[in-house]
Design an enzyme around this catalytic site. Structure first.
Site: not given
Length: 352
Positions: A102, A115, A122, A126, A129, A224-225, A343
């Site tokens: 996407e 984007c 991935c 995470c 996500c 970072l998160h 996001c």
């Protein structure tokens, strides 16, 4: 059949630091053609977005037929297109091998950004996500990354793009060679300023250091998160390999070597990483660095029930706590939530 142009595989991928224009000139010379023919092909591929050799009407008919017989441009298929209420576009692209990714087009008053993804799925994992739920299939080629830019331009208002963020599906620095080549092509062939190109990473330290030495004045964004290793390891499994100390040191080195300010992306999860104590820790972590913190309220994803987006009041208090410590803070204006294009929401979901 070798591919070239946006999907620069085969013999044309042999010299990754040369522009596609030079490679195309070499390829056409191999067919006994003068150098300007390669420049014409490059113009058609990158400036005009040609998807077939037949479109290249200033080339002789015989040459077009020969190119079509010996090479393949290899553009993706636009399998699905959705538009959000705020004008955001989500493009589902299908590549010749059937794999899908996407890409998101973000029109603003003063610019249009895209984007793009760097991998199919991935591997970072995470826990907040949606892309992580897909697992990892393969890296995208430089051509497949560039193809997203060209396809986004075709669909953008006015047919124009000004900014690219490599912040979609995947960890770009785990696909470093193809990433660097794609960035060069975006600049040299599509005409985008390096300063309008942004690469996002979850903290791949070797990749950050390598990018600092690459000589490309792009913007780097660190996901970072969390302000400490324990919490970050819970949220971003890859951070168990590279803790905050080596990550932040690599960020400092990047700023020193490139002169570019790094953006620290901080996703806010209600009750998880948005407490006042987290704001204090974060302020201590980044104090004295040439950077700013970009706050991103979590975008709900259908795959997760354990997280909640913070209220506006919680976001406001977190931001104030950082600003009181002298930290420069911005806040992401999230767009495309209604079509799962914001996001952390990219997971090949079609919302109607």
């Amino acid at each position: 059949m070798p591919r070239f142009g946006p999907l620069s595989r085969g013999p044309l991928a042999a010299i990754p630091k040369l522009s596609a224009r030079s490679e195309l000139e070499e390829a056409l010379a191999g067919l006994g053609q003068p150098g300007y023919r390669g420049r014409q092909v490059a113009q058609w591929l990158y400036a005009r977005g040609a998807r077939s050799f037949e479109e290249m009407t200033d080339l002789p008919v015989a040459l077009r037929a020969r190119l079509a017989g010996e090479f393949s441009i290899g553009r993706s298929e636009l399998a699905y297109r959705q538009e959000a209420g705020d004008g955001t576009l989500k493009l589902l692209l299908r590549f010749p091998d059937g794999r899908e990714i996407e890409t998101v087009v973000l029109p603003y008053e003063d610019r249009t950004s895209v984007c793009i993804s760097s991998q199919v799925g991935c591997p970072v994992g995470c826990v907040f996500c949606a892309t992580a739920t897909l697992g990892f299939t393969r890296n995208l080629t430089a051509g497949e990354m560039l193809d997203q830019v060209l396809t986004a331009r075709e669909n953008a208002p006015g047919g124009r793009l000004s900014h690219v963020v490599v912040m979609g599906m995947g960890e770009p620095l785990l696909n470093y060679g193809n990433l660097a080549r794609a960035l060069r092509l975006m600049h040299a062939e599509v005409g985008l300023s390096y300063r309008h190109l942004t690469v996002s990473t979850a903290g791949h330290v070797p990749g950050i250091r390598r990018l600092a030495e690459e000589g490309l004045p792009v913007t780097l964004a660190l996901s970072l998160h969390a302000p400490n290793d324990a919490l970050r390891a819970r949220l971003i499994p890859m951070s168990r390999k590279w803790g905050l100390e080596p990550v932040m040191e690599a960020i400092r080195e990047y700023t020193e070597k490139t002169g570019r300010r790094v953006t620290l992306e901080y996703l806010l999860l209600s009750g998880v990483n948005d407490l006042e104590e987290h704001a204090r820790e974060l302020g201590e972590l980044v104090r004295g660095m040439i950077t700013h913190v970009n706050l991103i309220p979590w975008n709900p994803a259908e795959s997760f029930t354990q997280f909640e987006a913070p209220s506006r009041n919680r976001v406001r208090h977190f931001r104030q706590a950082l600003e009181e410590q002298g930290i420069t803070v911005t806040q992401r204006v999230e767009r495309g939530q209604d079509i799962a294009a914001a996001c952390g929401q990219l997971a090949l979901i079609r919302r109607v």
